[in-house]
Write a protein that holds these residues in place. Structure first.
Motif, PDB file in Angstrom:
ATOM      1  N   GLY A  31      14.817 -47.865  31.974  1.00  0.00           N
ATOM      2  CA  GLY A  31      14.864 -49.286  32.135  1.00  0.00           C
ATOM      3  C   GLY A  31      15.149 -49.970  33.576  1.00  0.00           C
ATOM      4  N   HIS A  32      15.914 -49.089  34.317  1.00  0.00           N
ATOM      5  CA  HIS A  32      16.276 -49.425  35.625  1.00  0.00           C
ATOM      6  C   HIS A  32      15.177 -49.404  36.470  1.00  0.00           C
ATOM      7  CE1 HIS A  32      20.282 -49.608  34.114  1.00  0.00           C
ATOM      8  NE2 HIS A  32      19.992 -48.526  33.833  1.00  0.00           N
ATOM      9  N   GLN A  33      15.182 -50.402  37.742  1.00  0.00           N
ATOM     10  CA  GLN A  33      14.007 -50.033  38.889  1.00  0.00           C
ATOM     11  C   GLN A  33      14.716 -49.361  39.920  1.00  0.00           C
ATOM     12  OE1 GLN A  33      12.088 -54.012  39.888  1.00  0.00           O
ATOM     13  NE2 GLN A  33      13.122 -54.701  38.158  1.00  0.00           N
ATOM     14  N   VAL A  34      14.054 -48.216  40.263  1.00  0.00           N
ATOM     15  CA  VAL A  34      14.747 -47.337  41.323  1.00  0.00           C
ATOM     16  C   VAL A  34      13.374 -47.248  42.516  1.00  0.00           C
ATOM     17  CG1 VAL A  34      15.416 -45.054  41.941  1.00  0.00           C
ATOM     18  CG2 VAL A  34      15.808 -45.942  39.666  1.00  0.00           C
ATOM     19  N   GLU A  35      13.861 -47.563  43.537  1.00  0.00           N
ATOM     20  CA  GLU A  35      13.172 -47.365  44.672  1.00  0.00           C
ATOM     21  C   GLU A  35      13.568 -46.488  45.986  1.00  0.00           C
ATOM     22  OE1 GLU A  35      11.308 -50.629  46.479  1.00  0.00           O
ATOM     23  OE2 GLU A  35      10.382 -51.221  44.690  1.00  0.00           O
ATOM     24  N   TYR A  36      13.299 -45.783  46.948  1.00  0.00           N
ATOM     25  CA  TYR A  36      13.520 -44.974  47.825  1.00  0.00           C
ATOM     26  C   TYR A  36      13.318 -45.322  49.175  1.00  0.00           C
ATOM     27  CZ  TYR A  36      13.494 -42.323  43.467  1.00  0.00           C
ATOM     28  OH  TYR A  36      13.655 -41.717  42.312  1.00  0.00           O
ATOM     29  N   PHE A  37      14.485 -44.698  50.051  1.00  0.00           N
ATOM     30  CA  PHE A  37      14.148 -45.204  51.570  1.00  0.00           C
ATOM     31  C   PHE A  37      14.818 -43.726  52.329  1.00  0.00           C
ATOM     32  CE2 PHE A  37      16.161 -46.036  55.735  1.00  0.00           C
ATOM     33  CZ  PHE A  37      15.069 -46.826  56.260  1.00  0.00           C
ATOM     34  N   CYS A  45       7.300 -37.848  48.336  1.00  0.00           N
ATOM     35  CA  CYS A  45       6.650 -37.918  46.860  1.00  0.00           C
ATOM     36  C   CYS A  45       7.004 -39.268  46.257  1.00  0.00           C
ATOM     37  CB  CYS A  45       6.755 -36.696  46.047  1.00  0.00           C
ATOM     38  SG  CYS A  45       8.719 -36.365  46.069  1.00  0.00           S
ATOM     39  N   VAL A  46       8.110 -40.228  46.965  1.00  0.00           N
ATOM     40  CA  VAL A  46       8.527 -41.381  46.338  1.00  0.00           C
ATOM     41  C   VAL A  46       8.486 -42.256  47.433  1.00  0.00           C
ATOM     42  CG1 VAL A  46      10.180 -40.052  44.564  1.00  0.00           C
ATOM     43  CG2 VAL A  46      10.851 -40.523  47.038  1.00  0.00           C
ATOM     44  N   GLY A  47       8.644 -43.431  47.199  1.00  0.00           N
ATOM     45  CA  GLY A  47       8.830 -44.691  48.102  1.00  0.00           C
ATOM     46  C   GLY A  47       9.259 -45.905  47.449  1.00  0.00           C
ATOM     47  N   ASN A  48       8.906 -47.006  48.556  1.00  0.00           N
ATOM     48  CA  ASN A  48       9.488 -48.266  48.257  1.00  0.00           C
ATOM     49  C   ASN A  48       8.436 -49.329  48.279  1.00  0.00           C
ATOM     50  OD1 ASN A  48       9.354 -49.302  50.946  1.00  0.00           O
ATOM     51  ND2 ASN A  48      10.862 -47.451  51.005  1.00  0.00           N
ATOM     52  N   CYS A  52       8.023 -48.878  53.456  1.00  0.00           N
ATOM     53  CA  CYS A  52       8.889 -48.807  54.942  1.00  0.00           C
ATOM     54  C   CYS A  52       9.683 -47.663  55.021  1.00  0.00           C
ATOM     55  CB  CYS A  52       9.682 -50.276  55.167  1.00  0.00           C
ATOM     56  SG  CYS A  52      10.240 -50.316  57.017  1.00  0.00           S
ATOM     57  N   TYR A  53       9.539 -46.587  56.019  1.00  0.00           N
ATOM     58  CA  TYR A  53      10.264 -45.777  56.376  1.00  0.00           C
ATOM     59  C   TYR A  53      10.560 -45.388  57.740  1.00  0.00           C
ATOM     60  CZ  TYR A  53       7.738 -45.352  51.929  1.00  0.00           C
ATOM     61  OH  TYR A  53       7.331 -45.742  50.650  1.00  0.00           O
ATOM     62  N   THR A  54      11.342 -44.333  57.989  1.00  0.00           N
ATOM     63  CA  THR A  54      11.575 -44.145  59.430  1.00  0.00           C
ATOM     64  C   THR A  54      10.519 -43.248  59.949  1.00  0.00           C
ATOM     65  OG1 THR A  54      13.424 -42.493  59.105  1.00  0.00           O
ATOM     66  CG2 THR A  54      13.984 -44.764  59.442  1.00  0.00           C
ATOM     67  N   LYS A  55      10.394 -42.887  61.250  1.00  0.00           N
ATOM     68  CA  LYS A  55       9.466 -41.950  61.702  1.00  0.00           C
ATOM     69  C   LYS A  55      10.184 -40.203  61.513  1.00  0.00           C
ATOM     70  CE  LYS A  55       7.382 -44.589  65.517  1.00  0.00           C
ATOM     71  NZ  LYS A  55       7.271 -44.852  66.682  1.00  0.00           N
ATOM     72  N   ILE A  56       9.700 -39.414  61.508  1.00  0.00           N
ATOM     73  CA  ILE A  56      10.044 -38.048  61.334  1.00  0.00           C
ATOM     74  C   ILE A  56      10.865 -37.559  62.543  1.00  0.00           C
ATOM     75  CG2 ILE A  56       9.693 -35.583  61.213  1.00  0.00           C
ATOM     76  CD1 ILE A  56       6.829 -36.372  59.854  1.00  0.00           C
ATOM     77  N   SER A  77      20.933 -44.933  64.666  1.00  0.00           N
ATOM     78  CA  SER A  77      19.231 -45.312  64.590  1.00  0.00           C
ATOM     79  C   SER A  77      19.148 -46.757  64.279  1.00  0.00           C
ATOM     80  CB  SER A  77      18.752 -44.461  63.333  1.00  0.00           C
ATOM     81  OG  SER A  77      17.498 -44.971  63.159  1.00  0.00           O
ATOM     82  N   VAL A  78      18.830 -47.515  65.433  1.00  0.00           N
ATOM     83  CA  VAL A  78      18.286 -48.729  65.201  1.00  0.00           C
ATOM     84  C   VAL A  78      17.188 -48.927  64.273  1.00  0.00           C
ATOM     85  CG1 VAL A  78      17.386 -50.688  66.669  1.00  0.00           C
ATOM     86  CG2 VAL A  78      19.234 -49.130  67.672  1.00  0.00           C
ATOM     87  N   GLU A  79      16.169 -48.077  64.408  1.00  0.00           N
ATOM     88  CA  GLU A  79      14.996 -47.828  63.834  1.00  0.00           C
ATOM     89  C   GLU A  79      15.331 -47.934  62.299  1.00  0.00           C
ATOM     90  OE1 GLU A  79      11.030 -45.492  62.620  1.00  0.00           O
ATOM     91  OE2 GLU A  79      12.777 -44.321  63.454  1.00  0.00           O
ATOM     92  N   ALA A  80      16.254 -47.136  61.645  1.00  0.00           N
ATOM     93  CA  ALA A  80      16.586 -46.848  60.452  1.00  0.00           C
ATOM     94  C   ALA A  80      17.296 -48.080  60.103  1.00  0.00           C
ATOM     95  CB  ALA A  80      17.818 -45.578  60.221  1.00  0.00           C
TER      96      ALA A  80
END
Length: 401
Positions: A31-37, A45-48, A52-56, A77-80
């Motif tokens: 029942g919890h809400q889980v997102e990934y960064f 294979c997971v997301g938000n 929005c994600y950083t470059k490789i 990392s300013v981007e992160a």
């Protein structure tokens, strides 16, 4: 509860990702809400919800000139920081659960999370807080190292600890000095340490002792196990075939015990020395149900590691399948085995002790049967129990925010 899981890799890359995906999946199921960064990647294979994600960032396949360009970004990392801000503002998490973040995401994101007054939990998958190269192992010498535990991180440069590269080692050293001098790691509210060894290591490196909670990794508990195949009798090693895993020592023991049948499941740079021994059946990489069957039917498994392991999943998996374990006395692994009850603990690199342990178990079926039953009885840390403890930590931090 809204939980943001953070890890530099958002695809199956190793143990930390497997841990995060299984934990996130279970928390979602109750029942919890889980997102990934983390970093964007073709295999993500997971997301938000902010997408929005950083470059490789790939430090392994990068030329020296580009390495210099990435050096500053791998420290801060300013981007992160900017992108996790977007995810936080969109998702509005109650808890941020960090995993592996250094170099690709950097601890810069810790400052952004604290700016939003969100509690931070971090599972410590390696010794990076105490060791700039995150392994406490010097590749050039192929030996363990504790030189940086006293805060003298320049030893990382001296020994070229990170992939044998002076540039990478220098960057890692600078990163360690910066974040320790700013006491950044103590901004994390609670550290989940998979072993007492890990808790002791990071507190030696400056993390406040009260921030550490020891929680051995969860495993899949199977109560109705099939009987072992009595037509097979073998000792099993499964994992990477490399020096720091104790493979050279184990192969010497195999040669000295031609009456014992060994199975090696795995790949690595020492595959060659394993395939040239008559009583070793080197079967390569195995996973899934085939690996479970291999573990379940083994008389016992061997974890002869000669490096500082945190909490080897190979041991946890063996015990949960009713298979006793012989493990070296290194890092957190001895904490997982009750010596004489669920296996045997021996002094690392001690060939005679390992040989004695192998013979003791291989020649005593009654002892093996008793140990197997103990393994099943002692394996109680399934994901449900683990998550209940974790949720207590989450809720406690939320109440005290």
């Amino acid at each position: 509860m809204k939980i943001l899981m953070v890890n530099k890799f958002l695809y199956s890359n190793g143990g930390s990702e497997t841990y995060m995906f299984k934990l996130g999946e279970y928390l979602t199921s109750i029942g919890h809400q889980v997102e990934y960064f983390g970093m964007e990647h073709p295999d993500r294979c997971v997301g938000n919800s902010a997408d929005c994600y950083t470059k490789i960032i790939d430090f392994h396949n990068t030329g020296k000139i580009k390495q210099l360009g990435l050096s500053v970004k791998s420290i801060y990392s300013v981007e992160a920081r900017r992108k996790i801000r977007q995810v936080i503002e969109c998702f509005k998490p109650d808890i941020v659960h960090l995993n592996n973040i250094n170099f690709q995401l950097t601890p810069s994101i810790i400052y952004e999370i604290k700016k939003h007054n969100i509690p931070i939990v971090q599972t410590v998958h390696d010794v990076q807080i105490a060791c700039p190269s995150h392994r406490m192992f010097i590749e050039a010498r192929q030996d363990t190292c504790t030189q940086c535990l006293n805060g003298k991180f320049t030893n990382c440069i001296k020994n070229k600890c990170l992939h044998g590269s002076l540039i990478k080692s220098a960057v890692a050293t600078v990163e360690s000095y910066i974040y320790h001098s700013k006491n950044t790691y103590n901004l994390v509210d609670k550290y989940i340490c998979p072993s007492q060894f890990m808790a002791d290591t990071i507190t030696t490196a400056g993390v406040e002792k009260g921030k550490c909670v020891v929680m051995h990794n969860f495993c899949e508990i199977q109560r109705n196990l099939p009987p072992k195949d009595k037509g097979k009798k073998y000792a099993l090693y499964f994992g990477r075939l490399s020096k720091e895993k104790g493979i050279e020592t184990l192969v010497e023991v195999c040669r000295d015990l031609p009456q014992v049948q060994f199975v090696f499941a795995g790949t690595g740079n020492l595959e060659g020395i394993c395939s040239n021994v008559k009583n070793i059946d080197a079967i390569g990489f195995v996973s899934g149900d085939r690996l479970k069957s291999l573990i379940r039917n083994a008389s016992f498994s061997i974890c002869p590691s000669e490096c500082f392991e945190n909490c080897s999943m190979s041991i946890i998996e063996s015990l949960s399948l009713g298979t006793p374990v012989i493990t070296s006395r290194m890092g957190g692994n001895p904490e997982l085995v009750t010596d004489g009850e669920t296996g045997i603990v021996f002094e690392n690199k001690n060939k005679e002790e390992l040989k004695s342990a192998v013979l003791k178990l291989y020649n005593d079926d009654a002892l093996l049967q008793a140990m197997s039953q103990k393994c099943i009885e002692y394996s109680t840390n399934d994901i449900k129990k683990y998550s209940q403890t974790l949720m207590e930590i989450y809720n406690s931090l939320q109440r005290g925010k």
